[in-house]
Every structure is written in C-alpha cells, then in structure tokens.
Design a protein around this motif. Structure first.
Motif, mmCIF file in Angstrom:
data_model
loop_
_atom_site.group_PDB
_atom_site.id
_atom_site.type_symbol
_atom_site.label_atom_id
_atom_site.label_comp_id
_atom_site.label_asym_id
_atom_site.label_seq_id
_atom_site.Cartn_x
_atom_site.Cartn_y
_atom_site.Cartn_z
ATOM 1 N N ALA A 124 47.652 30.089 -37.433
ATOM 2 C CA ALA A 124 47.559 28.736 -36.833
ATOM 3 C C ALA A 124 47.899 27.467 -37.643
ATOM 4 N N GLU A 125 48.813 26.844 -37.048
ATOM 5 C CA GLU A 125 49.132 25.448 -37.317
ATOM 6 C C GLU A 125 49.898 25.571 -38.604
ATOM 7 N N ALA A 126 50.566 26.483 -38.970
ATOM 8 C CA ALA A 126 51.389 26.617 -40.125
ATOM 9 C C ALA A 126 52.712 26.079 -39.873
ATOM 10 N N PHE A 127 53.323 25.584 -41.030
ATOM 11 C CA PHE A 127 54.867 24.873 -40.896
ATOM 12 C C PHE A 127 55.678 26.013 -41.688
ATOM 13 N N VAL A 128 56.797 26.331 -41.105
ATOM 14 C CA VAL A 128 57.833 27.009 -41.739
ATOM 15 C C VAL A 128 59.170 26.277 -41.640
ATOM 16 N N GLY A 129 59.833 25.906 -42.817
ATOM 17 C CA GLY A 129 60.837 25.126 -42.965
ATOM 18 C C GLY A 129 61.959 25.902 -42.817
ATOM 19 N N PRO A 130 63.071 25.138 -42.728
ATOM 20 C CA PRO A 130 64.330 25.733 -42.778
ATOM 21 C C PRO A 130 64.864 26.565 -43.709
ATOM 22 N N ARG A 143 47.552 26.341 -41.319
ATOM 23 C CA ARG A 143 47.893 25.258 -41.699
ATOM 24 C C ARG A 143 48.624 24.977 -42.921
ATOM 25 N N ALA A 144 49.237 26.060 -43.900
ATOM 26 C CA ALA A 144 50.149 26.275 -44.689
ATOM 27 C C ALA A 144 51.217 25.428 -44.427
ATOM 28 N N VAL A 145 52.137 25.107 -45.445
ATOM 29 C CA VAL A 145 53.620 24.701 -45.368
ATOM 30 C C VAL A 145 54.551 25.434 -46.295
ATOM 31 N N ALA A 146 55.113 26.164 -45.585
ATOM 32 C CA ALA A 146 56.219 27.284 -46.256
ATOM 33 C C ALA A 146 57.530 26.756 -46.108
#
Length: 173
Positions: A124-130, A143-146
């Motif tokens: 839930a609410e995690a961010f996966v970048g380009p 809520r992690a930022v990968a």
C-alpha cells in the motif's frame, strides 16, 4: 505531445470516466479487462483491475495471469509497465515511469519502463520510480520509495527503499 497521442488520450479519458470508473467492484472484472484490451493493454487471464485504478496510457500496460492492480493505484504509463503472473500492486501505490531531468534548467521529460516480476508485491501507498525492476517474489513494503532495482525474493522498505529481509521459498513456512 503529438496530436494522435492527444486524441487517443482524450478518447481513453472519456472511456475511463464513463465506462471504466463507475463499474461495480466485483461484477465487472471482465468488462474492465475488455476495455483495457480495446486500448492495447495486454491483460492475462484472471487479472484484476480495481475500478478506481487509473492507467494513464493502457497501450503501455502488460499484466500476466492473475496479476492485480488495487484500489486507487496510479499507473503513469508514459513508458511500459509490465507485471508478471501473480504480481500485486496494492491500494494507492504509484507506478511512475517518467519524470524530469532536474540536472538541466530545461527539465526535459525522461521515461523508462517499470518491470514487476512474477509473485512480486508492491504494498500500500508505495512509490516505484522510472526504470525500476522488482525481482521475482520481492516485496516493496507499505509507503516505501523504490528508486533502484529490487533483488528477487527481497523485502525492502523505507525512503529510499533499503533491504530489510529475504522471503522464504518454503510454502509451509
């Protein structure tokens, strides 16, 4: 943005607003898969897409068998997003394939694909970048930022995401 792409996005926006988004959560799984396929998405058997999930450009989405996009997931598919079999992206996560190059004042748009391999889970609410690849069976904690690739069967969390543990491959554990 080229006129053809603008037109395609406009038509998809109307279809999303009036035919995709208002559908009942469980009764119209097949209908949502059908609409996405009409716009070029490759959707595997038994995949589930919540009606509140937003997909910017369905033609850049590939989902394996039984993959799942949860409520409120934002798929910014400027570049392709591919999800393997049995992969899950939980509620309100953000899959972002594009950003701006902040090293120059012009800030040109840069985009790279995201790959989520079989059995991986974006909580839930995690961010996966380009440009990120989430390895087979890996978990991105809530809520992690990968912003870097995640090794297979790893559990990562935090901002930026760091290795926490390894998943067990034993189905009895």
């Amino acid at each position: 943005m080229p006129k053809k792409l603008r037109a395609k996005r406009l038509i998809w926006g109307c279809v999303y607003t009036f035919l995709f988004r208002p559908t009942p959560r469980f009764a119209c799984e097949g209908w949502r898969r059908f609409l996405l396929r009409c716009f070029g998405a490759k959707i595997g058997y038994g995949s589930r897409i919540a009606p509140t999930c937003f997909i910017w450009a369905p033609w850049n989405l590939t989902m394996g068998a039984y993959a799942c996009l949860g409520d409120g997931v934002d798929c910014y598919t400027q570049s392709p997003i591919s999800m393997g079999d049995y992969s899950t992206v939980s509620q309100r996560s953000f899959l972002c394939t594009a950003s701006h190059d902040i090293r120059t004042l012009a800030r040109p748009l840069i985009s790279q694909p995201i790959r989520i391999e079989n059995h991986a889970w974006v909580c839930a609410e995690a961010f996966v970048g380009p440009g990120v690849t989430i390895g087979e069976g890996a978990i991105i904690a809530a809520r992690a930022v990968a912003i870097r690739d995640v090794a297979p069967w790893a559990i990562v969390g935090g901002n930026p995401a760091r290795h926490i543990s390894q998943r067990t491959l034993d189905p009895q554990a």
